[in-house]
Design a protein around this motif. Structure first.
Motif, PDB file in Angstrom:
ATOM      1  N   ALA A 130      79.812 -73.139 -30.195  1.00 53.64           N
ATOM      2  CA  ALA A 130      79.834 -74.282 -31.867  1.00 53.64           C
ATOM      3  C   ALA A 130      79.860 -75.456 -31.713  1.00 53.64           C
ATOM      4  N   PRO A 131      79.315 -76.308 -32.628  1.00 54.95           N
ATOM      5  CA  PRO A 131      78.961 -77.494 -32.295  1.00 54.95           C
ATOM      6  C   PRO A 131      80.158 -78.001 -31.604  1.00 54.95           C
ATOM      7  N   LEU A 132      79.607 -78.921 -31.130  1.00 59.44           N
ATOM      8  CA  LEU A 132      80.959 -80.296 -30.911  1.00 59.44           C
ATOM      9  C   LEU A 132      81.205 -80.710 -31.513  1.00 59.44           C
ATOM     10  N   PHE A 133      82.844 -81.768 -31.789  1.00 64.40           N
ATOM     11  CA  PHE A 133      83.420 -81.659 -33.163  1.00 64.40           C
ATOM     12  C   PHE A 133      84.465 -82.445 -32.952  1.00 64.40           C
ATOM     13  N   TRP A 134      84.525 -83.892 -33.545  1.00 63.14           N
ATOM     14  CA  TRP A 134      85.571 -84.325 -33.661  1.00 63.14           C
ATOM     15  C   TRP A 134      86.346 -84.615 -34.931  1.00 63.14           C
ATOM     16  N   HIS A 135      87.596 -84.732 -34.810  1.00 67.67           N
ATOM     17  CA  HIS A 135      88.647 -85.380 -35.593  1.00 67.67           C
ATOM     18  C   HIS A 135      89.865 -86.174 -35.761  1.00 67.67           C
ATOM     19  N   TYR A 136      89.531 -87.518 -36.290  1.00 67.18           N
ATOM     20  CA  TYR A 136      90.952 -88.593 -36.187  1.00 67.18           C
ATOM     21  C   TYR A 136      91.152 -88.773 -37.352  1.00 67.18           C
ATOM     22  N   TYR A 137      91.719 -88.936 -37.611  1.00 64.85           N
ATOM     23  CA  TYR A 137      92.863 -89.243 -39.461  1.00 64.85           C
ATOM     24  C   TYR A 137      92.393 -90.307 -39.440  1.00 64.85           C
ATOM     25  N   ASN A 138      92.947 -91.820 -38.313  1.00 65.61           N
ATOM     26  CA  ASN A 138      93.306 -92.706 -38.624  1.00 65.61           C
ATOM     27  C   ASN A 138      91.875 -93.970 -38.067  1.00 65.61           C
ATOM     28  N   ALA A 139      91.082 -93.178 -38.080  1.00 64.65           N
ATOM     29  CA  ALA A 139      90.187 -93.692 -38.025  1.00 64.65           C
ATOM     30  C   ALA A 139      89.913 -95.811 -38.677  1.00 64.65           C
ATOM     31  N   ILE A 140      89.346 -96.369 -38.102  1.00 67.39           N
ATOM     32  CA  ILE A 140      88.919 -98.174 -38.385  1.00 67.39           C
ATOM     33  C   ILE A 140      87.644 -97.579 -39.831  1.00 67.39           C
ATOM     34  N   SER A 141      87.037 -96.407 -39.362  1.00 70.40           N
ATOM     35  CA  SER A 141      85.704 -96.607 -40.629  1.00 70.40           C
ATOM     36  C   SER A 141      85.941 -95.884 -41.145  1.00 70.40           C
ATOM     37  N   PRO A 142      85.516 -95.267 -42.344  1.00 67.16           N
ATOM     38  CA  PRO A 142      86.301 -94.142 -43.057  1.00 67.16           C
ATOM     39  C   PRO A 142      85.529 -93.189 -42.609  1.00 67.16           C
ATOM     40  N   ALA A 143      84.913 -92.524 -41.794  1.00 66.49           N
ATOM     41  CA  ALA A 143      84.307 -91.416 -40.969  1.00 66.49           C
ATOM     42  C   ALA A 143      85.685 -91.414 -40.598  1.00 66.49           C
ATOM     43  N   LYS A 144      85.725 -89.700 -40.359  1.00 66.11           N
ATOM     44  CA  LYS A 144      86.766 -89.518 -39.868  1.00 66.11           C
ATOM     45  C   LYS A 144      86.902 -87.898 -38.672  1.00 66.11           C
ATOM     46  N   MET A 167      92.623 -82.512 -20.694  1.00 65.59           N
ATOM     47  CA  MET A 167      93.263 -82.021 -19.762  1.00 65.59           C
ATOM     48  C   MET A 167      92.966 -80.033 -20.464  1.00 65.59           C
ATOM     49  N   THR A 168      93.030 -79.531 -21.479  1.00 60.88           N
ATOM     50  CA  THR A 168      93.576 -78.751 -22.180  1.00 60.88           C
ATOM     51  C   THR A 168      92.048 -78.148 -22.180  1.00 60.88           C
ATOM     52  N   GLY A 169      91.005 -78.547 -22.949  1.00 61.51           N
ATOM     53  CA  GLY A 169      89.741 -77.980 -23.333  1.00 61.51           C
ATOM     54  C   GLY A 169      89.774 -77.402 -24.692  1.00 61.51           C
ATOM     55  N   ARG A 170      90.622 -78.102 -25.526  1.00 61.34           N
ATOM     56  CA  ARG A 170      91.236 -78.069 -26.525  1.00 61.34           C
ATOM     57  C   ARG A 170      90.955 -78.910 -27.495  1.00 61.34           C
ATOM     58  N   THR A 171      89.985 -79.338 -28.917  1.00 66.53           N
ATOM     59  CA  THR A 171      90.166 -79.953 -29.694  1.00 66.53           C
ATOM     60  C   THR A 171      91.935 -81.048 -29.661  1.00 66.53           C
ATOM     61  N   PRO A 172      92.484 -81.747 -29.610  1.00 62.09           N
ATOM     62  CA  PRO A 172      93.489 -82.661 -29.729  1.00 62.09           C
ATOM     63  C   PRO A 172      94.038 -82.358 -30.515  1.00 62.09           C
ATOM     64  N   SER A 173      93.403 -82.848 -32.571  1.00 61.14           N
ATOM     65  CA  SER A 173      93.896 -82.465 -33.426  1.00 61.14           C
ATOM     66  C   SER A 173      94.717 -81.186 -33.365  1.00 61.14           C
ATOM     67  N   ARG A 174      93.600 -79.496 -32.607  1.00 63.74           N
ATOM     68  CA  ARG A 174      94.674 -78.405 -32.996  1.00 63.74           C
ATOM     69  C   ARG A 174      95.805 -78.163 -31.594  1.00 63.74           C
ATOM     70  N   ILE A 175      95.540 -79.082 -31.268  1.00 65.84           N
ATOM     71  CA  ILE A 175      97.288 -79.053 -29.888  1.00 65.84           C
ATOM     72  C   ILE A 175      98.155 -80.122 -30.985  1.00 65.84           C
ATOM     73  N   GLY A 176      97.766 -80.916 -31.400  1.00 67.92           N
ATOM     74  CA  GLY A 176      99.291 -81.707 -32.349  1.00 67.92           C
ATOM     75  C   GLY A 176      98.554 -83.037 -31.837  1.00 67.92           C
ATOM     76  N   VAL A 177      97.805 -83.432 -31.038  1.00 67.58           N
ATOM     77  CA  VAL A 177      97.731 -85.484 -30.276  1.00 67.58           C
ATOM     78  C   VAL A 177      96.855 -85.363 -31.156  1.00 67.58           C
ATOM     79  N   TYR A 178      97.542 -86.302 -32.076  1.00 68.71           N
ATOM     80  CA  TYR A 178      96.139 -86.665 -32.935  1.00 68.71           C
ATOM     81  C   TYR A 178      95.985 -88.419 -33.011  1.00 68.71           C
ATOM     82  N   ASP A 179      96.711 -88.339 -31.965  1.00 67.32           N
ATOM     83  CA  ASP A 179      96.188 -90.098 -32.474  1.00 67.32           C
ATOM     84  C   ASP A 179      96.885 -90.720 -30.433  1.00 67.32           C
ATOM     85  N   TRP A 180      97.130 -92.089 -30.951  1.00 67.94           N
ATOM     86  CA  TRP A 180      97.890 -92.619 -29.045  1.00 67.94           C
ATOM     87  C   TRP A 180      98.905 -92.385 -29.160  1.00 67.94           C
TER      88      TRP A 180
END
Length: 471
Positions: free
Chosen positions: A367-381, A81-94
């Protein structure tokens, strides 16, 4: 005489501008929930019947490297909806019901930008961008650019069958008859035919609940999959087929209204598939990531690479394919370019327009595509994709436990997380991410690590803390 001539010139310019405005494209974005990369016939599934989406792919372009903004629902929707990485705008998870986390009023959305420039706007289906739904304590769809909305906070409840939790423009409407995807399609079709201002171009954001749990499907469609062996498998396949039928009805309405030639249609999913038995009630989840590693809640490809189909007659060659990497973050700048609406200049946009790729061009991605998810199932976040290279990093969150749903006290742990173990994959040669090249390519790892760390620091530097609600 000179005054009259000047008036005629101004009148001619105004008429020309109005004519151009009438020709501006319409936008129909269709978002599924937990649909896997391997769940559609046009993406290689030989079991599930998806004739309408297969036809849509033949009418337009199938995207083979289409990414969600995040591997989880609310975050992915916020990025789209915003074109902004979710963690940048504070929507860190469901976002659970009544949670403090939400898409803030200060954010500019596709809908708010288009609405301000004369578009009719509509949201139908799953919202999931706030915890306090239909409350003046947090922004609602109507506050973020949608002049008409018929929405739920999260999933259809109690199941997809006869849902009772829809709200139309602030008023609860009670139990609806039928299955959620058809209820959503009915509302969207009604709005297209008689609910919108037909003198304006439109943006419709249609968000199906399918095939997210709790799944319910028509018996007649379940019967199509009599050979299914596992419990819940036929129910899941029928659920995807029912969604496909809803897409078919929606596209027929667009075609019948003679809107197809000037309507940009984008179909995708919010993240990868749920997988059987991740939690106790997921026995109906049989989604497929196809050849990809991982699933929903993973930073690996199975969690973020999703189906993507674009139809835009006159601009896209029918039955074409594109392997150009694009992301949900790219939708806002793309729509702004196509609609000739100015994208926000007062904030960082993480997406890039993919308008040029519609006719074979490349995305100009600073800039490269970027993903951040602190609560991932796998250790890669955390991960970036730069060309064919993908660098994945683990995060050390310290002693703070981050499992379960988001809590305000987790904000600081998220922002203080340190990047640790690095993994490197060449997606051109190793789509399944089975061969970690980090030890073999230290120079590539070093270069990409700098880019990843720079982006990670910038995103978390802007990311808000959420205060615990006062009691």
């Amino acid at each position: 005489m000179r005054i009259l001539s000047l008036a005629l010139v101004l009148l001619t310019a105004t008429v020309a501008w109005a004519a151009d405005g009438e020709d501006r494209p319409n936008f129909l974005v269709i978002l599924c929930d937990d649909l896997g990369y391997g769940d559609l016939g046009c993406y290689g599934n030989s079991t599930i019947q998806t004739p309408n989406l297969n036809a849509l792919a033949k009418q337009g372009m199938r995207l083979t490297a289409c990414y969600a903004s995040a591997p989880v629902c609310s975050s992915s929707r916020a990025g789209l909806m915003t074109g902004r990485t979710p963690s940048r705008i504070g929507v860190y998870d469901w976002i659970p019901a009544d949670n403090v986390m939400h898409l803030q009023a200060s954010e500019k959305t596709i809908a708010s930008l288009l609405q301000a420039d004369g578009y009719a706007t509509c949201h139908v289906g799953k919202w999931h961008l706030n915890g306090k739904f239909n409350s003046d304590q947090q922004p609602q769809p109507g506050d973020q650019g949608f002049s008409h909305w018929f929405s739920t906070q999260n999933n259809a409840s109690p199941t997809h069958e006869n849902p009772n939790n829809f709200v139309r423009n602030g008023k609860a409407v009670g139990q609806q008859e039928g299955y959620s995807c058809q209820v959503v399609a009915d509302e969207a079709i009604h709005w297209l035919k008689s609910g919108r201002d037909a003198d304006k171009p439109f943006f419709a954001f249609v968000c199906f609940h399918e095939p997210h749990e709790p799944i319910a499907s028509p018996d007649e469609l379940v019967a199509h999959y009599g050979d299914a062996k596992k419990e819940g498998e036929a129910l899941y396949y029928a659920n995807v087929e029912n969604m496909d039928r809803a897409v078919g009805r929606l596209m027929k309405a667009v075609d019948d209204l003679k809107l197809a030639e000037n309507t940009f249609v984008f179909f995708t999913s919010d993240n990868g598939p749920e997988t059987l038995n991740r939690y106790r009630n997921a026995w109906r989840s049989h989604g497929s990531p196809g050849p990809l590693r991982g699933m929903k809640l993973h930073i690996y490809e199975g969690g973020i690479r999703v189906p993507g189909i674009v139809r835009f007659p006159g601009r896209i060659t029918p039955a074409s394919e594109s392997d150009e990497p694009i992301c949900g973050l790219d939708l806002l700048p793309t729509i702004c370019e196509l609609a000739e609406v100015s994208a926000p200049k007062d904030r960082t946009l993480d997406g890039a327009s993919f308008a040029q790729s519609l006719d074979g061009g490349k995305v100009d991605r600073p800039a490269p595509l970027f993903w951040h998810y602190y609560n991932a199932i796998s250790p890669a976040k955390v991960a970036i994709r730069d060309g064919d290279w993908k660098l994945v990093a683990h995060i050390d969150l310290g002693t703070k436990k981050a499992g379960g749903y988001f809590r305000p006290e987790v904000s600081q742990a998220i922002k203080q997380g340190k990047l640790t173990t690095l993994e490197l994959y060449n997606l051109a040669d190793n789509l399944a991410e089975k061969h970690d090249l980090a030890a073999e390519k230290p120079e590539v790892v070093s270069a990409l690590k700098k880019k990843l760390q720079t982006k990670y620091d910038a995103v978390l530097d802007e990311a808000p803390d959420w205060a615990a609600p006062s009691k």
